[in-house]
Design a protein around this motif. Structure first.
Motif, PDB file in Angstrom:
ATOM      1  N   GLN A  61       0.863  -1.177   0.000  1.00 24.62           N
ATOM      2  CA  GLN A  61       0.000   0.000   0.000  1.00 24.62           C
ATOM      3  C   GLN A  61       0.900   1.226   0.000  1.00 24.62           C
ATOM      4  N   CYS A  62       0.458   2.322  -0.604  1.00 17.52           N
ATOM      5  CA  CYS A  62       1.371   3.438  -0.819  1.00 17.52           C
ATOM      6  C   CYS A  62       1.781   4.171   0.461  1.00 17.52           C
ATOM      7  N   ARG A  63       1.176   3.859   1.600  1.00 16.16           N
ATOM      8  CA  ARG A  63       1.665   4.476   2.834  1.00 16.16           C
ATOM      9  C   ARG A  63       3.128   4.118   3.093  1.00 16.16           C
ATOM     10  N   GLU A  64       3.542   2.942   2.612  1.00 16.46           N
ATOM     11  CA  GLU A  64       4.924   2.519   2.848  1.00 16.46           C
ATOM     12  C   GLU A  64       5.924   3.525   2.300  1.00 16.46           C
ATOM     13  N   ILE A  65       5.635   4.040   1.112  1.00 17.97           N
ATOM     14  CA  ILE A  65       6.601   4.984   0.524  1.00 17.97           C
ATOM     15  C   ILE A  65       6.530   6.331   1.237  1.00 17.97           C
ATOM     16  N   VAL A  66       5.349   6.714   1.672  1.00 17.62           N
ATOM     17  CA  VAL A  66       5.210   8.005   2.359  1.00 17.62           C
ATOM     18  C   VAL A  66       5.954   7.966   3.701  1.00 17.62           C
ATOM     19  N   ASP A  67       5.927   6.825   4.378  1.00 20.12           N
ATOM     20  CA  ASP A  67       6.661   6.668   5.645  1.00 20.12           C
ATOM     21  C   ASP A  67       8.141   7.058   5.510  1.00 20.12           C
ATOM     22  N   ASN A  68       8.700   6.830   4.338  1.00 19.58           N
ATOM     23  CA  ASN A  68      10.127   7.134   4.103  1.00 19.58           C
ATOM     24  C   ASN A  68      10.517   8.554   4.479  1.00 19.58           C
ATOM     25  N   VAL A  69       9.569   9.464   4.396  1.00 20.77           N
ATOM     26  CA  VAL A  69       9.900  10.878   4.571  1.00 20.77           C
ATOM     27  C   VAL A  69      10.408  11.179   5.989  1.00 20.77           C
ATOM     28  N   VAL A  70      10.031  10.334   6.937  1.00 22.24           N
ATOM     29  CA  VAL A  70      10.486  10.543   8.327  1.00 22.24           C
ATOM     30  C   VAL A  70      11.535   9.523   8.764  1.00 22.24           C
ATOM     31  N   ASP A  71      11.838   8.576   7.890  1.00 20.97           N
ATOM     32  CA  ASP A  71      12.633   7.426   8.317  1.00 20.97           C
ATOM     33  C   ASP A  71      14.123   7.660   8.082  1.00 20.97           C
ATOM     34  N   MET A  72      14.750   8.367   9.007  1.00 25.50           N
ATOM     35  CA  MET A  72      16.162   8.711   8.834  1.00 25.50           C
ATOM     36  C   MET A  72      17.051   7.475   8.752  1.00 25.50           C
ATOM     37  N   ALA A  73      16.877   6.535   9.677  1.00 27.03           N
ATOM     38  CA  ALA A  73      17.825   5.415   9.771  1.00 27.03           C
ATOM     39  C   ALA A  73      17.841   4.575   8.495  1.00 27.03           C
ATOM     40  N   HIS A  74      16.700   4.455   7.822  1.00 28.35           N
ATOM     41  CA  HIS A  74      16.693   3.620   6.615  1.00 28.35           C
ATOM     42  C   HIS A  74      17.545   4.221   5.502  1.00 28.35           C
ATOM     43  N   PHE A  75      17.769   5.541   5.567  1.00 26.41           N
ATOM     44  CA  PHE A  75      18.643   6.138   4.543  1.00 26.41           C
ATOM     45  C   PHE A  75      20.066   5.591   4.651  1.00 26.41           C
ATOM     46  N   PHE A  76      20.495   5.269   5.863  1.00 29.57           N
ATOM     47  CA  PHE A  76      21.810   4.655   6.044  1.00 29.57           C
ATOM     48  C   PHE A  76      21.784   3.182   5.644  1.00 29.57           C
ATOM     49  N   TYR A  77      20.802   2.454   6.164  1.00 30.34           N
ATOM     50  CA  TYR A  77      20.815   1.002   5.987  1.00 30.34           C
ATOM     51  C   TYR A  77      20.324   0.539   4.625  1.00 30.34           C
ATOM     52  N   VAL A  78      19.390   1.270   4.032  1.00 31.28           N
ATOM     53  CA  VAL A  78      18.822   0.831   2.754  1.00 31.28           C
ATOM     54  C   VAL A  78      19.427   1.612   1.584  1.00 31.28           C
ATOM     55  N   HIS A  79      19.703   2.902   1.794  1.00 34.58           N
ATOM     56  CA  HIS A  79      20.130   3.733   0.667  1.00 34.58           C
ATOM     57  C   HIS A  79      21.608   4.115   0.709  1.00 34.58           C
ATOM     58  N   TYR A  80      22.330   3.606   1.679  1.00 34.80           N
ATOM     59  CA  TYR A  80      23.778   3.853   1.754  1.00 34.80           C
ATOM     60  C   TYR A  80      24.142   5.322   1.803  1.00 34.80           C
ATOM     61  N   SER A  81      23.256   6.135   2.356  1.00 33.60           N
ATOM     62  CA  SER A  81      23.646   7.526   2.577  1.00 33.60           C
ATOM     63  C   SER A  81      23.937   7.680   4.070  1.00 33.60           C
ATOM     64  N   ALA A  95      13.269  18.388   0.978  1.00 35.38           N
ATOM     65  CA  ALA A  95      12.268  17.602   0.262  1.00 35.38           C
ATOM     66  C   ALA A  95      10.913  17.873   0.888  1.00 35.38           C
ATOM     67  N   ALA A  96       9.859  17.831   0.060  1.00 34.49           N
ATOM     68  CA  ALA A  96       8.527  18.051   0.620  1.00 34.49           C
ATOM     69  C   ALA A  96       7.479  17.333  -0.206  1.00 34.49           C
ATOM     70  N   TYR A  97       6.574  16.675   0.508  1.00 28.44           N
ATOM     71  CA  TYR A  97       5.342  16.210  -0.111  1.00 28.44           C
ATOM     72  C   TYR A  97       4.404  17.393  -0.207  1.00 28.44           C
ATOM     73  N   HIS A  98       3.891  17.624  -1.394  1.00 23.72           N
ATOM     74  CA  HIS A  98       2.852  18.627  -1.593  1.00 23.72           C
ATOM     75  C   HIS A  98       1.573  17.841  -1.856  1.00 23.72           C
ATOM     76  N   GLY A  99       0.841  17.562  -0.797  1.00 27.22           N
ATOM     77  CA  GLY A  99      -0.296  16.656  -0.910  1.00 27.22           C
ATOM     78  C   GLY A  99       0.158  15.227  -0.636  1.00 27.22           C
ATOM     79  N   PRO A 100      -0.715  14.250  -0.944  1.00 26.83           N
ATOM     80  CA  PRO A 100      -0.467  12.885  -0.491  1.00 26.83           C
ATOM     81  C   PRO A 100       0.553  12.101  -1.300  1.00 26.83           C
ATOM     82  N   SER A 101       0.957  12.613  -2.470  1.00 21.14           N
ATOM     83  CA  SER A 101       1.679  11.692  -3.356  1.00 21.14           C
ATOM     84  C   SER A 101       2.821  12.299  -4.151  1.00 21.14           C
TER      85      SER A 101
END
Ligand code: FES
Ligand code: FE2
Lengths: 105, 380
Positions: free
Chosen positions: B165-185, B230-236
Protein backbone atom coordinates in the motif's frame (compact mmCIF):
# COMPACT_ATOMS: atom_id res chain seq x y z
CA UNK A 1 -18.36 8.60 5.43
CA UNK A 2 -16.63 5.42 6.53
CA UNK A 3 -15.34 5.37 10.10
CA UNK A 4 -11.57 5.26 10.15
CA UNK A 5 -9.59 4.24 13.22
CA UNK A 6 -8.15 7.37 14.83
CA UNK A 7 -4.39 7.71 14.29
CA UNK A 8 -2.54 6.46 17.37
CA UNK A 9 -0.44 8.71 19.58
CA UNK A 10 3.35 8.39 19.36
CA UNK A 11 4.41 5.46 21.56
CA UNK A 12 7.32 7.52 22.87
CA UNK A 13 4.91 9.87 24.64
CA UNK A 14 4.36 7.05 27.17
CA UNK A 15 7.83 7.89 28.54
CA UNK A 16 7.11 11.60 28.85
CA UNK A 17 4.60 13.89 27.21
CA UNK A 18 4.60 17.27 25.52
CA UNK A 19 5.00 20.28 27.83
CA UNK A 20 3.99 23.91 27.22
CA UNK A 21 6.69 26.46 26.41
CA UNK A 22 6.14 30.14 25.68
CA UNK A 23 8.34 32.05 23.26
CA UNK A 24 10.45 34.86 24.72
CA UNK A 25 9.95 37.17 21.72
CA UNK A 26 6.26 36.76 21.11
CA UNK A 27 3.42 35.23 23.07
CA UNK A 28 3.37 32.00 21.10
CA UNK A 29 2.68 29.04 23.35
CA UNK A 30 3.54 25.65 21.93
CA UNK A 31 3.91 22.10 23.25
CA UNK A 32 7.39 20.69 23.33
CA UNK A 33 9.17 17.48 24.07
CA UNK A 34 12.90 16.89 24.23
CA UNK A 35 14.22 13.35 24.27
CA UNK A 36 17.81 14.66 24.41
CA UNK A 37 19.54 18.02 24.29
CA UNK A 38 19.58 17.93 20.50
CA UNK A 39 16.17 16.41 19.81
CA UNK A 40 13.08 18.62 19.83
CA UNK A 41 9.43 18.05 18.97
CA UNK A 42 7.20 21.11 18.68
CA UNK A 43 3.43 21.08 18.31
CA UNK A 44 2.10 24.41 17.09
CA UNK A 45 -1.48 25.66 17.09
CA UNK A 46 -3.06 28.30 14.91
CA UNK A 47 -2.84 31.12 17.50
CA UNK A 48 0.86 30.48 18.16
CA UNK A 49 1.63 30.42 14.46
CA UNK A 50 -0.25 33.69 14.02
CA UNK A 51 1.75 35.27 16.85
CA UNK A 52 5.22 34.15 15.72
CA UNK A 53 7.24 37.19 14.62
CA UNK A 54 9.85 35.26 12.64
CA UNK A 55 7.15 33.41 10.82
CA UNK A 56 5.53 36.69 9.79
CA UNK A 57 8.88 38.16 8.72
CA UNK A 58 9.94 35.08 6.76
CA UNK A 59 10.47 35.54 3.03
CA UNK A 60 9.87 33.10 0.21
CA UNK A 61 13.17 31.26 -0.24
CA UNK A 62 14.61 29.89 -3.46
CA UNK A 63 13.71 26.63 -5.13
CA UNK A 64 10.47 24.70 -5.45
CA UNK A 65 10.24 24.17 -1.68
CA UNK A 66 11.20 27.76 -0.90
CA UNK A 67 7.89 28.50 0.83
CA UNK A 68 8.96 26.35 3.79
CA UNK A 69 9.41 27.99 7.19
CA UNK A 70 12.12 25.89 8.82
CA UNK A 71 11.51 27.15 12.34
CA UNK A 72 11.67 30.07 14.75
CA UNK A 73 15.07 30.75 16.32
CA UNK A 74 13.58 32.78 19.20
CA UNK A 75 11.32 29.88 20.11
CA UNK A 76 14.24 27.49 19.78
CA UNK A 77 16.17 29.61 22.28
CA UNK A 78 13.21 29.74 24.69
CA UNK A 79 12.94 25.95 24.54
CA UNK A 80 16.63 25.53 25.21
CA UNK A 81 16.49 27.93 28.15
CA UNK A 82 13.48 26.12 29.61
CA UNK A 83 15.44 22.87 29.38
CA UNK A 84 18.57 24.40 30.94
CA UNK A 85 16.51 25.81 33.81
CA UNK A 86 15.01 22.36 34.33
CA UNK A 87 11.46 23.47 33.57
CA UNK A 88 11.30 21.30 30.48
CA UNK A 89 12.38 17.71 31.04
CA UNK A 90 15.06 16.20 28.82
CA UNK A 91 14.11 12.53 28.62
CA UNK A 92 17.65 11.15 28.26
CA UNK A 93 18.54 12.53 31.70
CA UNK A 94 22.02 13.37 30.43
CA UNK A 95 23.67 16.51 31.79
CA UNK A 96 23.89 19.53 29.52
CA UNK A 97 26.80 18.79 27.17
CA UNK A 98 29.57 21.38 27.28
CA UNK A 99 31.23 22.10 23.93
CA UNK A 100 31.06 18.45 22.88
CA UNK A 101 33.16 18.87 19.73
CA UNK A 102 34.59 22.29 20.28
CA UNK A 103 31.42 23.86 18.86
CA UNK A 104 29.17 26.19 20.72
CA UNK A 105 26.44 24.10 22.35
CA UNK B 1 4.62 -11.47 34.04
CA UNK B 2 5.39 -7.77 34.18
CA UNK B 3 4.18 -5.47 31.48
CA UNK B 4 7.66 -4.88 30.02
CA UNK B 5 8.19 -8.63 29.60
CA UNK B 6 5.15 -9.07 27.42
CA UNK B 7 5.60 -9.93 23.78
CA UNK B 8 4.73 -6.89 21.71
CA UNK B 9 2.10 -7.59 19.09
CA UNK B 10 2.02 -5.94 15.71
CA UNK B 11 -1.30 -4.21 15.20
CA UNK B 12 -2.69 -3.83 11.72
CA UNK B 13 -5.70 -1.67 11.02
CA UNK B 14 -7.70 -2.18 7.87
CA UNK B 15 -6.08 -0.43 4.94
CA UNK B 16 -8.12 2.51 3.66
CA UNK B 17 -10.93 1.54 1.33
CA UNK B 18 -10.71 4.79 -0.59
CA UNK B 19 -7.96 6.63 -2.40
CA UNK B 20 -6.28 9.81 -1.28
CA UNK B 21 -7.70 13.19 -2.19
CA UNK B 22 -5.18 15.28 -4.08
CA UNK B 23 -3.11 15.87 -7.17
CA UNK B 24 -1.39 12.75 -8.48
CA UNK B 25 1.26 12.83 -11.18
CA UNK B 26 0.66 10.35 -14.00
CA UNK B 27 4.06 10.90 -15.63
CA UNK B 28 5.70 12.91 -18.38
CA UNK B 29 3.10 14.79 -20.41
CA UNK B 30 4.89 14.08 -23.69
CA UNK B 31 4.46 10.33 -23.23
CA UNK B 32 0.68 10.83 -23.59
CA UNK B 33 1.06 12.95 -26.74
CA UNK B 34 1.76 10.24 -29.29
CA UNK B 35 -1.64 10.57 -30.95
CA UNK B 36 -3.02 7.50 -29.18
CA UNK B 37 -5.27 7.05 -26.14
CA UNK B 38 -3.58 5.58 -23.08
CA UNK B 39 -5.04 3.22 -20.55
CA UNK B 40 -4.17 4.04 -16.93
CA UNK B 41 -5.26 1.94 -13.98
CA UNK B 42 -5.56 4.27 -11.00
CA UNK B 43 -7.75 4.80 -7.92
CA UNK B 44 -9.25 1.34 -8.36
CA UNK B 45 -10.56 2.28 -11.80
CA UNK B 46 -9.65 2.22 -15.46
CA UNK B 47 -8.95 5.60 -16.96
CA UNK B 48 -8.22 6.78 -20.45
CA UNK B 49 -5.76 9.62 -21.05
CA UNK B 50 -5.78 11.32 -24.42
CA UNK B 51 -4.63 14.54 -26.04
CA UNK B 52 -7.01 16.12 -28.54
CA UNK B 53 -5.96 18.15 -31.58
CA UNK B 54 -5.99 21.22 -29.35
CA UNK B 55 -3.15 19.60 -27.38
CA UNK B 56 -5.03 19.51 -24.10
CA UNK B 57 -4.57 16.33 -22.09
CA UNK B 58 -7.82 14.81 -20.81
CA UNK B 59 -8.58 12.03 -18.36
CA UNK B 60 -11.89 10.14 -18.53
CA UNK B 61 -13.31 6.94 -17.13
CA UNK B 62 -12.23 4.35 -19.68
CA UNK B 63 -15.62 2.69 -20.09
CA UNK B 64 -18.03 4.13 -22.60
CA UNK B 65 -21.47 4.89 -21.16
CA UNK B 66 -23.16 3.47 -24.26
CA UNK B 67 -22.42 -0.26 -24.09
CA UNK B 68 -19.23 -0.25 -22.03
CA UNK B 69 -16.61 -0.16 -24.79
CA UNK B 70 -13.05 0.54 -23.63
CA UNK B 71 -12.13 4.02 -24.83
CA UNK B 72 -8.41 3.37 -24.43
CA UNK B 73 -8.78 0.98 -27.39
CA UNK B 74 -10.46 3.74 -29.39
CA UNK B 75 -9.18 6.50 -31.65
CA UNK B 76 -8.62 10.19 -31.20
CA UNK B 77 -10.82 12.15 -33.62
CA UNK B 78 -10.40 15.92 -33.39
CA UNK B 79 -10.64 16.86 -29.75
CA UNK B 80 -12.63 13.76 -28.85
CA UNK B 81 -12.00 10.16 -28.08
CA UNK B 82 -14.04 7.83 -30.31
CA UNK B 83 -15.18 4.54 -28.83
CA UNK B 84 -13.98 1.44 -30.72
CA UNK B 85 -17.38 -0.25 -30.35
CA UNK B 86 -19.90 2.18 -31.98
CA UNK B 87 -17.87 5.38 -32.49
CA UNK B 88 -19.54 7.56 -29.90
CA UNK B 89 -17.39 10.70 -29.44
CA UNK B 90 -16.49 11.82 -25.93
CA UNK B 91 -14.99 15.21 -25.10
CA UNK B 92 -12.44 15.96 -22.40
CA UNK B 93 -15.25 17.46 -20.27
CA UNK B 94 -16.89 14.03 -20.12
CA UNK B 95 -19.78 14.90 -22.43
CA UNK B 96 -20.75 12.91 -25.50
CA UNK B 97 -20.31 15.36 -28.39
CA UNK B 98 -21.62 13.26 -31.24
CA UNK B 99 -22.94 9.88 -32.31
CA UNK B 100 -22.30 9.70 -36.04
CA UNK B 101 -25.23 7.34 -36.74
CA UNK B 102 -27.76 9.05 -34.44
CA UNK B 103 -30.07 11.99 -35.01
CA UNK B 104 -29.21 13.35 -31.58
CA UNK B 105 -27.18 12.57 -28.47
CA UNK B 106 -29.36 11.26 -25.63
CA UNK B 107 -29.72 13.16 -22.39
CA UNK B 108 -27.45 12.09 -19.56
CA UNK B 109 -24.64 11.29 -22.02
CA UNK B 110 -22.00 12.32 -19.59
CA UNK B 111 -19.13 10.23 -18.21
CA UNK B 112 -16.67 10.81 -15.36
CA UNK B 113 -13.84 13.20 -16.17
CA UNK B 114 -10.90 14.03 -13.93
CA UNK B 115 -9.51 17.55 -13.51
CA UNK B 116 -6.01 17.71 -14.99
CA UNK B 117 -3.02 19.96 -14.60
CA UNK B 118 -0.05 20.12 -16.87
CA UNK B 119 2.95 21.75 -15.28
CA UNK B 120 6.71 21.42 -15.63
CA UNK B 121 6.31 18.80 -18.42
CA UNK B 122 4.31 16.60 -16.08
CA UNK B 123 0.66 15.53 -16.16
CA UNK B 124 -1.32 15.62 -12.92
CA UNK B 125 -4.79 14.33 -12.22
CA UNK B 126 -7.01 15.38 -9.31
CA UNK B 127 -8.61 12.60 -7.31
CA UNK B 128 -11.40 13.35 -4.86
CA UNK B 129 -13.73 10.57 -3.68
CA UNK B 130 -16.29 13.28 -2.87
CA UNK B 131 -16.14 14.59 -6.43
CA UNK B 132 -15.18 18.16 -5.55
CA UNK B 133 -12.92 20.17 -7.86
CA UNK B 134 -9.39 21.05 -6.64
CA UNK B 135 -9.45 24.08 -4.29
CA UNK B 136 -7.45 27.03 -5.61
CA UNK B 137 -4.99 26.88 -2.71
CA UNK B 138 -4.16 23.19 -3.16
CA UNK B 139 -1.38 23.42 -5.71
CA UNK B 140 1.93 21.90 -6.73
CA UNK B 141 4.79 24.43 -6.67
CA UNK B 142 6.43 25.27 -9.97
CA UNK B 143 9.83 23.67 -10.57
CA UNK B 144 11.65 26.37 -12.52
CA UNK B 145 14.49 24.16 -13.71
CA UNK B 146 12.04 21.87 -15.51
CA UNK B 147 11.39 24.45 -18.21
CA UNK B 148 14.79 26.14 -18.34
CA UNK B 149 17.50 25.61 -20.94
CA UNK B 150 20.26 25.61 -18.35
CA UNK B 151 18.79 22.47 -16.77
CA UNK B 152 18.55 19.00 -18.29
CA UNK B 153 15.29 17.37 -19.34
CA UNK B 154 13.64 14.90 -16.96
CA UNK B 155 15.21 11.50 -16.68
CA UNK B 156 12.08 9.58 -15.71
CA UNK B 157 11.38 6.14 -14.24
CA UNK B 158 8.11 4.25 -13.80
CA UNK B 159 7.57 1.03 -11.92
CA UNK B 160 4.49 -0.87 -10.73
CA UNK B 161 4.61 -2.05 -7.12
CA UNK B 162 2.35 -5.02 -6.40
CA UNK B 163 1.58 -6.17 -2.89
CA UNK B 164 2.17 -2.93 -1.01
CA UNK B 165 0.00 0.00 0.00
CA UNK B 166 1.37 3.44 -0.82
CA UNK B 167 1.66 4.48 2.83
CA UNK B 168 4.92 2.52 2.85
CA UNK B 169 6.60 4.98 0.52
CA UNK B 170 5.21 8.00 2.36
CA UNK B 171 6.66 6.67 5.64
CA UNK B 172 10.13 7.13 4.10
CA UNK B 173 9.90 10.88 4.57
CA UNK B 174 10.49 10.54 8.33
CA UNK B 175 12.63 7.43 8.32
CA UNK B 176 16.16 8.71 8.83
CA UNK B 177 17.83 5.41 9.77
CA UNK B 178 16.69 3.62 6.61
CA UNK B 179 18.64 6.14 4.54
CA UNK B 180 21.81 4.65 6.04
CA UNK B 181 20.82 1.00 5.99
CA UNK B 182 18.82 0.83 2.75
CA UNK B 183 20.13 3.73 0.67
CA UNK B 184 23.78 3.85 1.75
CA UNK B 185 23.65 7.53 2.58
CA UNK B 186 24.82 9.08 5.82
CA UNK B 187 22.41 11.67 7.28
CA UNK B 188 24.00 14.12 9.70
CA UNK B 189 21.03 16.49 10.06
CA UNK B 190 17.38 15.52 9.85
CA UNK B 191 14.27 17.52 10.57
CA UNK B 192 10.62 17.17 9.57
CA UNK B 193 7.96 19.85 9.48
CA UNK B 194 4.31 19.06 8.74
CA UNK B 195 1.93 21.89 8.05
CA UNK B 196 -1.28 22.08 6.06
CA UNK B 197 -0.99 19.69 3.13
CA UNK B 198 2.84 19.72 3.03
CA UNK B 199 5.29 17.44 4.82
CA UNK B 200 8.90 18.63 4.72
CA UNK B 201 12.13 16.83 5.30
CA UNK B 202 15.33 18.83 5.76
CA UNK B 203 18.31 16.56 5.46
CA UNK B 204 22.08 17.00 5.21
CA UNK B 205 24.48 14.15 4.76
CA UNK B 206 28.09 13.25 4.16
CA UNK B 207 29.55 10.91 1.54
CA UNK B 208 30.12 7.30 2.50
CA UNK B 209 33.53 6.03 1.52
CA UNK B 210 32.55 2.42 2.08
CA UNK B 211 29.83 2.46 -0.59
CA UNK B 212 31.10 4.90 -3.21
CA UNK B 213 33.80 3.02 -5.08
CA UNK B 214 34.02 5.70 -7.77
CA UNK B 215 35.55 8.01 -5.19
CA UNK B 216 38.65 5.83 -5.16
CA UNK B 217 39.10 5.96 -8.94
CA UNK B 218 41.86 8.48 -9.42
CA UNK B 219 40.67 11.72 -10.95
CA UNK B 220 36.98 11.12 -10.28
CA UNK B 221 35.44 13.95 -8.24
CA UNK B 222 34.87 12.96 -4.66
CA UNK B 223 31.40 13.35 -3.16
CA UNK B 224 31.67 15.26 0.08
CA UNK B 225 28.03 15.44 1.09
CA UNK B 226 24.53 16.53 0.20
CA UNK B 227 21.96 19.13 1.21
CA UNK B 228 18.34 18.29 0.64
CA UNK B 229 15.02 20.02 1.18
CA UNK B 230 12.27 17.60 0.26
CA UNK B 231 8.53 18.05 0.62
CA UNK B 232 5.34 16.21 -0.11
CA UNK B 233 2.85 18.63 -1.59
CA UNK B 234 -0.30 16.66 -0.91
CA UNK B 235 -0.47 12.88 -0.49
CA UNK B 236 1.68 11.69 -3.36
CA UNK B 237 3.99 14.21 -4.99
CA UNK B 238 7.37 14.88 -3.39
CA UNK B 239 9.81 17.46 -4.69
CA UNK B 240 13.38 17.13 -3.45
CA UNK B 241 15.62 20.15 -3.93
CA UNK B 242 18.87 18.23 -3.76
CA UNK B 243 22.45 19.45 -3.99
CA UNK B 244 25.40 17.11 -4.05
CA UNK B 245 28.67 18.67 -2.98
CA UNK B 246 31.67 17.32 -4.90
CA UNK B 247 35.25 18.40 -4.34
CA UNK B 248 35.17 20.13 -7.75
CA UNK B 249 31.85 21.93 -7.19
CA UNK B 250 28.16 21.55 -6.44
CA UNK B 251 25.64 19.64 -8.52
CA UNK B 252 22.15 21.12 -8.17
CA UNK B 253 19.27 18.84 -8.98
CA UNK B 254 15.56 18.41 -8.43
CA UNK B 255 14.35 14.93 -7.73
CA UNK B 256 10.69 13.93 -7.94
CA UNK B 257 9.35 10.98 -6.01
CA UNK B 258 5.66 10.40 -6.71
CA UNK B 259 3.11 7.68 -6.95
CA UNK B 260 -0.51 6.97 -7.71
CA UNK B 261 -2.54 4.11 -6.27
CA UNK B 262 -3.71 1.39 -8.65
CA UNK B 263 -5.65 -0.63 -6.10
CA UNK B 264 -5.75 -0.93 -2.32
CA UNK B 265 -2.65 -3.07 -2.51
CA UNK B 266 -0.65 -1.78 -5.46
CA UNK B 267 0.64 1.50 -6.77
CA UNK B 268 2.72 2.99 -9.54
CA UNK B 269 5.95 4.53 -8.30
CA UNK B 270 7.54 7.20 -10.46
CA UNK B 271 10.66 9.24 -9.96
CA UNK B 272 12.61 11.63 -12.08
CA UNK B 273 15.53 13.98 -11.95
CA UNK B 274 16.76 17.16 -13.61
CA UNK B 275 20.25 18.57 -13.13
CA UNK B 276 21.49 22.11 -13.54
CA UNK B 277 24.05 22.41 -16.33
CA UNK B 278 26.86 23.77 -14.19
CA UNK B 279 30.07 24.89 -15.93
CA UNK B 280 32.16 22.19 -14.25
CA UNK B 281 29.90 19.40 -15.52
CA UNK B 282 31.27 17.96 -18.78
CA UNK B 283 28.01 16.13 -19.58
CA UNK B 284 25.04 17.16 -17.39
CA UNK B 285 22.65 14.78 -19.17
CA UNK B 286 24.96 11.88 -18.38
CA UNK B 287 25.18 13.14 -14.80
CA UNK B 288 21.36 13.15 -14.54
CA UNK B 289 21.22 9.59 -15.88
CA UNK B 290 23.94 8.47 -13.50
CA UNK B 291 22.17 10.03 -10.53
CA UNK B 292 18.84 8.62 -11.68
CA UNK B 293 20.27 5.13 -11.96
CA UNK B 294 21.73 5.44 -8.49
CA UNK B 295 18.33 6.51 -7.16
CA UNK B 296 16.76 3.59 -9.02
CA UNK B 297 18.94 1.16 -7.07
CA UNK B 298 17.79 2.84 -3.87
CA UNK B 299 14.11 2.50 -4.74
CA UNK B 300 14.56 -1.13 -5.76
CA UNK B 301 15.94 -1.76 -2.29
CA UNK B 302 12.93 -0.01 -0.76
CA UNK B 303 10.59 -2.14 -2.87
CA UNK B 304 12.19 -5.37 -1.66
CA UNK B 305 11.54 -4.24 1.91
CA UNK B 306 7.94 -3.12 1.24
CA UNK B 307 6.94 -6.32 -0.48
CA UNK B 308 8.05 -8.54 2.37
CA UNK B 309 7.25 -6.35 5.38
CA UNK B 310 4.14 -6.27 7.57
CA UNK B 311 1.78 -3.36 7.55
CA UNK B 312 2.22 -2.00 11.07
CA UNK B 313 0.05 0.56 12.81
CA UNK B 314 1.82 0.48 16.18
CA UNK B 315 5.50 0.77 15.27
CA UNK B 316 7.81 0.57 18.27
CA UNK B 317 10.09 3.58 17.99
CA UNK B 318 13.34 4.57 19.66
CA UNK B 319 14.10 8.22 20.35
CA UNK B 320 16.43 8.38 17.32
CA UNK B 321 13.57 7.54 14.95
CA UNK B 322 11.54 10.19 13.17
CA UNK B 323 7.91 11.21 13.74
CA UNK B 324 6.17 8.22 12.14
CA UNK B 325 2.95 8.62 14.13
CA UNK B 326 2.67 12.35 13.49
CA UNK B 327 3.33 11.78 9.78
CA UNK B 328 0.49 9.30 9.64
CA UNK B 329 -1.77 11.73 11.48
CA UNK B 330 -0.88 14.29 8.77
CA UNK B 331 -1.41 11.72 5.99
CA UNK B 332 -4.86 10.84 7.33
CA UNK B 333 -6.24 14.22 6.13
CA UNK B 334 -6.22 12.88 2.57
CA UNK B 335 -8.35 9.85 3.45
CA UNK B 336 -11.27 11.52 5.23
CA UNK B 337 -13.98 13.74 3.81
CA UNK B 338 -12.76 17.30 3.54
CA UNK B 339 -15.19 18.43 6.27
CA UNK B 340 -13.74 15.81 8.62
CA UNK B 341 -10.15 17.08 8.37
CA UNK B 342 -9.19 18.09 11.92
CA UNK B 343 -6.74 20.75 13.16
CA UNK B 344 -4.63 17.95 14.57
CA UNK B 345 -3.99 16.60 11.09
CA UNK B 346 -2.90 19.91 9.60
CA UNK B 347 -1.42 21.99 12.42
CA UNK B 348 2.29 22.63 12.23
CA UNK B 349 4.46 19.99 13.85
CA UNK B 350 8.28 20.07 13.96
CA UNK B 351 10.58 17.21 14.81
CA UNK B 352 14.35 17.45 14.75
CA UNK B 353 16.29 14.25 15.30
CA UNK B 354 19.41 14.19 17.48
CA UNK B 355 21.92 12.59 15.10
CA UNK B 356 24.75 12.35 17.65
CA UNK B 357 24.31 8.71 18.58
CA UNK B 358 23.34 7.47 15.08
CA UNK B 359 26.38 9.22 13.62
CA UNK B 360 28.75 7.63 16.15
CA UNK B 361 27.40 4.19 15.31
CA UNK B 362 27.53 4.82 11.55
CA UNK B 363 31.06 6.23 11.59
CA UNK B 364 32.18 3.06 13.35
CA UNK B 365 30.34 0.88 10.84
CA UNK B 366 31.79 2.72 7.84
CA UNK B 367 35.26 2.37 9.32
CA UNK B 368 34.77 -1.34 9.88
CA UNK B 369 33.48 -1.82 6.33
CA UNK B 370 36.52 -0.05 4.88
CA UNK B 371 38.86 -2.13 7.05
CA UNK B 372 37.14 -5.33 5.94
CA UNK B 373 37.38 -4.31 2.28
CA UNK B 374 41.06 -3.46 2.61
CA UNK B 375 41.74 -6.78 4.33
CA UNK B 376 39.93 -8.62 1.52
CA UNK B 377 41.91 -6.73 -1.14
CA UNK B 378 45.20 -7.40 0.63
CA UNK B 379 44.55 -11.13 0.85
CA UNK B 380 43.38 -11.56 -2.76
S1 FES C 1 -19.96 1.09 -26.33
FE1 FES C 1 -18.96 2.89 -26.86
S2 FES C 1 -19.95 3.51 -28.65
FE2 FES C 1 -21.05 1.77 -28.04
FE1 FE2 D 1 13.58 4.67 0.99
Amino acid sequence: MSARPAPRPDVRLDDGGMEPVTCGSCAARVEVRKSSWDQTSIQWHADALGACLERRASQQGTGPNGAAFVGCSALHLAIREAAVRGELPVQSGEPLPVNPEGNAP
Amino acid sequence: MTEVDEVRRIETDAAPTRFARGWHCLGLAKDFRDGKPHQVKAFGQELVVFAGEDGKLNVLDAFCRHMGGNLSQGTIKGNEIACPFHDWRWGGDGRCKAIPYARRVPLRARTASWPTLEQDQLLFVWNDPQGNPPPADVTIPVIEGATRDDWTDWVWYTTVIEGAQCREIVDNVVDMAHFFYVHYSFPTYFKNVFEGHTAHQFQNGVGREDTRPQATVSGAPKMLGNTSVAAYHGPSFMIDDLTYHYDDGDVDSVLINCHYPVSENSFVLQYGIIVQKAAHLADPEAMARKMGDYIKIGFEQDVTIWKSKARIDNPLLCEEDGPVYQLRRWYEQFYVDVEDVTDEMTERFEFEIDTTRPNEAWRAEVKANIAAREAATASS
